[in-house]
Design an enzyme around this catalytic site. Structure first.
Site, PDB file in Angstrom:
ATOM      1  N   GLU A   1       0.991   4.743  10.803  1.00  0.00           N
ATOM      2  CA  GLU A   1      -0.194   4.063  10.264  1.00  0.00           C
ATOM      3  C   GLU A   1       0.204   3.109   9.147  1.00  0.00           C
ATOM      4  O   GLU A   1      -0.337   1.999   9.044  1.00  0.00           O
ATOM      5  CB  GLU A   1      -1.194   5.112   9.759  1.00  0.00           C
ATOM      6  CG  GLU A   1      -2.492   4.537   9.226  1.00  0.00           C
ATOM      7  CD  GLU A   1      -2.450   4.284   7.727  1.00  0.00           C
ATOM      8  OE1 GLU A   1      -3.123   3.353   7.253  1.00  0.00           O
ATOM      9  OE2 GLU A   1      -1.732   5.024   7.036  1.00  0.00           O
TER      10      GLU A   1
ATOM     11  N   ASP B   1      -0.637  -0.808   9.692  1.00  0.00           N
ATOM     12  CA  ASP B   1      -1.522  -1.486   8.746  1.00  0.00           C
ATOM     13  C   ASP B   1      -0.958  -2.849   8.375  1.00  0.00           C
ATOM     14  O   ASP B   1      -1.684  -3.848   8.309  1.00  0.00           O
ATOM     15  CB  ASP B   1      -1.686  -0.608   7.502  1.00  0.00           C
ATOM     16  CG  ASP B   1      -2.506  -1.277   6.417  1.00  0.00           C
ATOM     17  OD1 ASP B   1      -3.714  -1.466   6.625  1.00  0.00           O
ATOM     18  OD2 ASP B   1      -1.937  -1.614   5.363  1.00  0.00           O
TER      19      ASP B   1
ATOM     20  N   ASP C   1      -7.185   4.990  10.938  1.00  0.00           N
ATOM     21  CA  ASP C   1      -5.766   5.292  10.760  1.00  0.00           C
ATOM     22  C   ASP C   1      -5.034   5.355  12.095  1.00  0.00           C
ATOM     23  O   ASP C   1      -3.913   4.862  12.237  1.00  0.00           O
ATOM     24  CB  ASP C   1      -5.606   6.633  10.037  1.00  0.00           C
ATOM     25  CG  ASP C   1      -5.908   6.539   8.550  1.00  0.00           C
ATOM     26  OD1 ASP C   1      -6.049   5.408   8.042  1.00  0.00           O
ATOM     27  OD2 ASP C   1      -6.003   7.605   7.907  1.00  0.00           O
TER      28      ASP C   1
ATOM     29  N   GLU D   1      -4.374   2.008  13.779  1.00  0.00           N
ATOM     30  CA  GLU D   1      -3.267   1.340  13.098  1.00  0.00           C
ATOM     31  C   GLU D   1      -1.938   1.993  13.450  1.00  0.00           C
ATOM     32  O   GLU D   1      -0.917   1.301  13.607  1.00  0.00           O
ATOM     33  CB  GLU D   1      -3.496   1.365  11.588  1.00  0.00           C
ATOM     34  CG  GLU D   1      -4.604   0.421  11.138  1.00  0.00           C
ATOM     35  CD  GLU D   1      -4.827   0.436   9.648  1.00  0.00           C
ATOM     36  OE1 GLU D   1      -5.461  -0.514   9.151  1.00  0.00           O
ATOM     37  OE2 GLU D   1      -4.376   1.385   8.967  1.00  0.00           O
TER      38      GLU D   1
END
Length: 208
Positions: free
Chosen positions: A29, A33, A101, A104
């Site tokens: 994650e 991101d 989350d 990502e």
């Protein structure tokens, strides 16, 4: 885009509440991101001549936890997330935080296996409805409320966290916003920031 390393993709789908799993999505994650932010920023930069402030506002809206969760719901991600019994019972599969989350993390896994260009194409497809919509185009409700208060010779709005409930992975925050001698409203959301945004929006609808 076919997976090559099944363990990597299982990791991306695994929440920390599944204690017997060898790894969870947190590291992927973190990577995803950054990949998402770069892909969206590049698309916005290439697709318009907007000023830096407008680009930043759109970027923040398009990579927000709420937007990521909407994309995750649109592709039916929730049932595929690997959750512990307690997190599953607490509604973790429909939590904005967890959905955001995990999507990502999946982008992070895709980046590791297929590289940035392939992931950028995926993001452009998945985020197309959000990019075509109004996300980040309109003035943020908190900014609009701040300006409204100043324009009406009122004190700045005051935000107060009224309540926080639920487990960490599915927390709910209730926030109050008030303007002296005008009124106050409350709103609840999965993050304090989103609750403040909704409260400001509700205040403007009621008093603005």
């Amino acid at each position: 885009m076919a997976p090559r390393n099944d363990a990597l993709w299982l990791e991306a789908l695994t929440h920390g509440s599944l204690v017997d799993a060898p790894a969870n999505y947190e590291r992927l994650e973190f990577l995803g991101d950054r990949v998402l932010g770069l892909a969206i920023a590049d698309g916005l930069f290439s697709g318009s001549r907007s000023a830096e402030g407008d680009l930043s506002q759109r970027l923040n809206a398009l990579v927000s936890r709420q937007t990521c969760a909407r994309v995750a719901r649109r592709i039916g991600l929730g049932p595929h997330i690997r959750l512990g019994k307690q997190a599953l019972g607490d509604g973790g599969a429909d939590s904005d935080n967890i959905l955001g989350d995990v999507i990502e993390a999946l982008l992070g896994a895709a980046f590791k296996e297929h590289g940035f260009d392939a992931v950028r194409t995926i993001i452009a497809q998945l985020w197309a409805p959000e990019i075509a919509g109004d996300a980040g185009r309109a003035k943020h409700p908190k900014s609009a409320l701040q300006e409204w208060a100043a324009g009406n010779q009122r004190k700045p709005p005051e935000y107060e966290l009224i309540d926080r409930s639920g487990p960490d992975h599915a927390a709910q925050f209730t926030v109050s916003v008030s303007v002296h001698r005008v009124g106050a409203v409350e709103a609840t959301a999965g993050s304090k920031q989103e609750a403040e945004r909704l409260a400001a929006k509700k205040f403007m609808e009621q008093y603005g």
